[in-house]
Design a protein around this motif. Structure first.
Motif: not given
Lengths: 838, 187
Positions: A243-260
């Motif tokens: 249900a909470s798609n936008s909130a999820w996309q904005l606040l939870c999807t950013w991958d902090f492990s990406v370093t490139n």
């Protein structure tokens, strides 16, 4: 247990007065925290300290305090406590050493980090899965090699036996093609079932070892699969909702492990596209006309039909090829050509596995699905269906046609599995070469751009090859060795192919859920299928007459029967026989077990339903509380606006407090607070630690609280003065309740702001109402909200009048405000009652 | 072993192990990572608690953080002075929270702090806009930004106060299982 930093918003506290209050509060809180932590065992305590959301300095401080406490305690007790303290310290140190040793053993940590850094978590799941399967195979290899192969090799080395055991015949030589076919020379090595002995080697029963090694391995595999599946489901599926798609996309999807840098840029673009899509999605849904919908359904249906018939066609062609293979390799001594003919089936099977999924992805491009997830699931289902139909045809052939060929059929199945595993490996290499390397180099289809790494397809390939290894474990116990080799190479191959040729997937998807689905797929059709094939072979098929560990038996399982028969003659092991006869062999036992499990499942299912209902209600409660909060805030804001003229009014006819009325609400609150404290000292009523913030609304809250206390005091001073008993006694109860809230609610941390103050007041009021109901000494409140509000307002006004008569200087709050607050509180109470009514 | 003893005392190492999710080895590795940022500033002997602080410019240039759009916020949240200048303790703290072992609630608490740009203990619309701009580099139009923010608040704000409190955020995190694996920096 949740606890926030002891210094929340330290910069908000400016005056000495509030700093004092907060300091006291902090001391209290820290004391509570220390007590709580001291009650735990050492191990739990350390874990709890780690989990505290505080900075290292604060954690260290708490740790030190705890150590001081415990050392004081241990001084009081005898050396026993000292000993146990030392023991726990020692075990802790051991734990740390074990942990760091485990870390050194971790495979591919650096590689994983760089993949995660470049491609994100979703691609990383493939490699994690690969590593997990590799561990399975290493375990399987160690078990098989240790319990089955080594005893045989040792036995073969014994000089007087080595002549009897069928070693490689003179006329069979190594020709080179064996590496591909696994036949010929290999047939006489420990690779396959056929060359294992059935004799008891110096007290080591080969039959039992073979049977139990494989059985135990399969059971352990099943348990670990079920376990990891359950854990994954618990973590990733049960609570997840879309249900909470936008909130999820904005606040939870950013991958902090990406370093490139490049990957970061790409992720940004992808996120942008996704957000835009999700914004336009709702509009798109509405625009679809009936004819368009029909068109979509038609295309979907066509694709399903086509893909299913493709899968059936492939299965049928493999069946006929297998038949042809049987015809072609009838005699025992194969020429080179005949041996090469055996390669046809694995070649075709692997080719199908490589090509057909590409077709499926192509179909997928034409289809229209409302969400990307659905699209992936459909693709997954089709691929699973294809692989299942191929495997089931092959298994049918192995279980029904091959045993008819007579002695040594297990080895033949083992050989065909060997070929399949090998060709699967070769085609995986070819696939990544053509699919990923070549398209990059030649830019054959520039329109398609750089290929994406398809996690789902690649994981399915892994699952397929692992299934082959599971089926083959009975026929060729050393197949896991090949599998280890294969996965090891595959890891580096895929890593190189990924870093050089692929771009990260455009849609990050929900990686954790996909992983759960992969494990589920591995378990459900594939592992269960392989297990049932092996079980069927062991229970129902007659082993070869002249070779293998089970020669001369009706089926492999009768090895256990024979063993039990032997045990009957040995005294002292009667109980094993009893258990075997009464438990393992009795239908009643299985019937009962099934019944009990069904009952447990039913109960747990009901419990789950209850929990679901509870979650739903709790969620509703949160929403309700939010509504209350916003209502109260609104009221308070209204109040803020009306304060100036109120105080002017007060000034006009309240001369005794003239000097106070000029000052603003804040100063009033401060004075009220001071008065409160003085009164507290005098009457030794439990103090109310009031969280303060220099905002108008919180000072209003303070004013209100002060007023409440004043009310209480009134009651104390004039016990007979009961023109409005319900109001003042309720307020007194509210105060007491608020104290209780403060004392008891350790888990609640204070965010020093207005809303938390309001919430606390609300809670206090609620409790007061509850006690009211329990005691029943007050007229039961009328359940209509409006009535309550009216009553409260009236009471408040009366109350105000009395206040001015009795103790005017102690009344810092504007009269209107208290009336309104009471009205609000009354509304809260009514709401409560309304809820309780259900 | 001798080498280890000169950097930290056994008590210090114990304290680090008890208060972070790291083993002795990882702590030393992180110390060397920290020291490599400024070998002339950081002494090799930490037994007498030297007061060393690395400026944000150095912390933010680590390969693990260099390309992270939230690097400044992360450094600010975990630094004691709130400006991104980090002591070794802060540094260890940061990677401990971002490690694999940290529980969901702890991660959620710090993620909330990172997204709460104006430190008012709520994620309000302005915070969301900032997050969005950091994530998309101003590629969305103003209207789209507003719509996305509204949608986010609409979806995640359970108590209807127009902003996300820590509870709202945690509630959302519980339903987003990926968070555990994405709020993670491998060291």
């Amino acid at each position: 247990m949740r606890r926030m930093s002891m210094f929340p918003n330290a910069d908000h506290t400016q005056t000495a007065f509030t700093e004092d209050a907060i300091w006291n509060e902090m001391q209290n809180e820290q004391q509570n925290l220390l007590e709580e932590l001291a009650a735990l065992s050492t191990r739990d305590r350390i874990q709890a300290i780690r989990d505290l959301p505080m900075s290292f300095k604060e954690k260290k401080h708490i740790r030190k305090e705890l150590e001081l406490q415990s050392s004081k305690k241990s001084r009081q007790f005898t050396c026993l406590a000292d000993c146990s303290e030392k023991l726990s310290l020692f075990s802790r140190k051991c734990g740390y050493h074990v942990k760091s040793a485990k870390q050194t053993l971790k495979l591919w940590q650096g590689a994983m980090k760089s993949i995660g850094g470049k491609f994100g978590t979703s691609v990383l799941t493939y490699f994690v899965f690969l590593k997990w399967l590799l561990m399975f195979n290493i375990f399987s290899f160690l078990v098989n090699f240790g319990f089955v192969t080594i005893p045989l090799l040792v036995y073969k080395q014994t000089p007087n036996i080595s002549q009897i055991v069928n070693n490689v015949p003179q006329n069979v030589t190594f020709r080179g093609l064996e590496i591909l076919t696994g036949a010929g020379y290999f047939k006489y090595t420990v690779m396959y079932y056929g060359s294992y002995s059935n004799e008891s080697l110096v007290g080591y029963n080969m039959q039992l070892a073979y049977f139990f090694t494989i059985a135990v391995y399969m059971v352990l595999c099943g348990i670990s699969l079920i376990f990891s599946m359950a854990v994954n489901f618990k973590n990733n599926y049960v609570l997840a909702d879309s249900a909470s798609n936008s909130a999820w996309q904005l606040l939870c999807t950013w991958d902090f492990s990406v370093t490139n840098e490049k990957a970061v840029k790409q992720r940004r673009n992808n996120l942008c596209v996704q957000l835009k899509e999700s914004l336009s999605e709702t509009a798109q849904q509405e625009r679809l006309s009936v004819s368009e919908k029909l068109k979509h359904y038609g295309i979907n249906f066509g694709c399903w039909l086509l893909s299913t018939s493709l899968a059936f066609g492939c299965a049928a062609s493999i069946y006929y090829l297998c038949k042809y293979e049987i015809e072609a390799t009838k005699n025992d001594n194969w020429s080179l050509l005949e041996e090469a003919k055996t390669l046809l089936v694995p070649f075709v099977v692997s080719l199908i596995n490589l090509v057909i999924p590409l077709f499926y992805s192509l179909f997928n491009k034409f289809e229209h699905y409302s969400t990307h997830r659905k699209q992936i699931y459909v693709l997954l289902i089709r691929n699973v269906f294809l692989k299942m139909s191929i495997l089931s045809v092959l298994c049918y052939y192995w279980m029904n046609k091959v045993p008819a060929k007579g002695s040594g059929w297990e080895s033949m199945v083992g050989q065909s599995l060997y070929r399949l595993v090998l060709f699967d490996f070769l085609f995986l290499m070819l696939g990544s070469f053509f699919g990923e390397f070549l398209s990059k180099w030649t830019k054959l289809i520039p329109r398609m751009g750089v290929p994406e790494f398809d996690v789902a397809r690649n994981v399915l390939e892994l699952i397929y090859s692992q299934t082959l290894a599971w089926i083959g474990i009975y026929f060729s116990p050393l197949l896991p060795a090949m599998q280890i080799f294969k996965f090891f190479i595959l890891f580096y191959l895929k890593k190189v192919s990924l870093t050089h040729n692929c771009q990260p997937p455009r849609r990050s998807g929900r990686a954790a859920q996909m992983q759960t689905i992969f494990i589920f797929l591995l378990f459900f059709p594939f592992f269960v299928g392989a297990l049932s094939i092996v079980a069927y072979t062991a229970w129902s098929l007659t082993p070869s007459k002249s070779c293998g560990p089970f020669r001369g038996l009706n089926n492999s399982f009768s090895a256990v029967d024979v063993w039990i028969d032997d045990l009957k003659n040995i005294t002292g092991s009667q109980w094993v026989v009893e258990i075997y006869n009464n438990v393992i062999r009795s239908e009643i036992f299985y019937f009962l077990i099934t019944l009990i499990i069904l009952v447990i499942i039913y109960i747990l299912w009901q419990v789950t339903n209850g929990r679901k209902e509870l979650i739903r209600r709790l969620r509703q409660q949160i929403v309700n509380e939010g509504k209350d909060k916003s209502f109260l805030l609104e009221r308070l804001q209204d109040l803020q606006k009306s304060i100036p003229n109120k105080s002017m009014k007060q000034h006009s006819y309240d001369h005794s407090s003239g000097d106070q009325s000029n000052s603003n609400a804040m100063v009033q609150a401060l004075l009220a607070r001071q008065q409160l404290e003085e009164e507290e000292k005098r009457y030794s009523i439990g103090g109310v630690p009031v969280p303060s913030e220099m905002s108008n609304s919180s000072s209003l809250m303070q004013a209100m609280l002060a007023r409440q206390l004043a009310d209480q005091e009134n009651e104390d001073q004039y016990p007979m003065h009961d023109e409005n008993p319900s109001s003042s006694s309720t307020l007194a109860q509210a105060m007491a309740a608020r104290n209780r809230v403060e004392d008891e609610d350790n888990n609640q941390y204070d965010i020093f702001n207005r809303s938390s103050a309001v919430t606390q007041a609300m809670q206090a009021r609620r409790r007061a109402e509850d006690t009211e109901d329990d005691m029943g000494d007050l007229p039961h409140p009328v359940s209509s909200v409006m009535m309550q509000v009216m009553q409260a307002r009236q009471q408040a006004q009366e109350d105000d009048r009395i206040q001015w008569m009795t103790a005017p200087p102690q009344n810092p709050g504007p009269s209107g405000s208290s009336a309104l607050i009471q009205a609000m509180l009354a509304r809260q109470a009514a709401q409560n009652e309304y809820d309780d009514g259900y | 072993m001798g080498n280890k003893q000169t950097i930290f005392t056994a008590q210090q190492l114990d304290a680090y192990q008890d208060c972070t999710y790291f083993t002795r080895k990882e702590i030393l590795r992180l110390f060397y990572r920290y020291r490599d940022l400024a070998p002339q500033l950081v002494p090799l002997d930490y037994t007498n608690h030297p007061d060393v602080k690395l400026p944000y410019e150095l912390i933010g240039s680590m390969p693990e953080l260099k390309d992270n759009p939230f690097r400044q916020r992360i450094a600010e949240v975990f630094s004691e002075d709130g400006e991104g200048n980090m002591t070794l303790d802060d540094f260890l703290d940061m990677f401990s929270v971002l490690s694999e072992m940290a529980p969901r609630d702890l991660k959620a608490y710090y993620a909330f702090k990172i997204y709460d740009f104006n430190n008012d203990d709520f994620i309000c619309k302005s915070d969301l806009e900032k997050t969005l701009n950091k994530l998309t580099r101003n590629e969305l139009t103003e209207d789209e930004v507003r719509m996305v923010c509204e949608k986010v608040i609409d979806e995640a704000d359970l108590d209807n106060d127009g902003r996300l409190s820590l509870e709202d955020f945690q509630h959302m995190i519980v339903r987003a299982p990926d968070f555990l694996s994405t709020f993670h920096i491998r060291i």
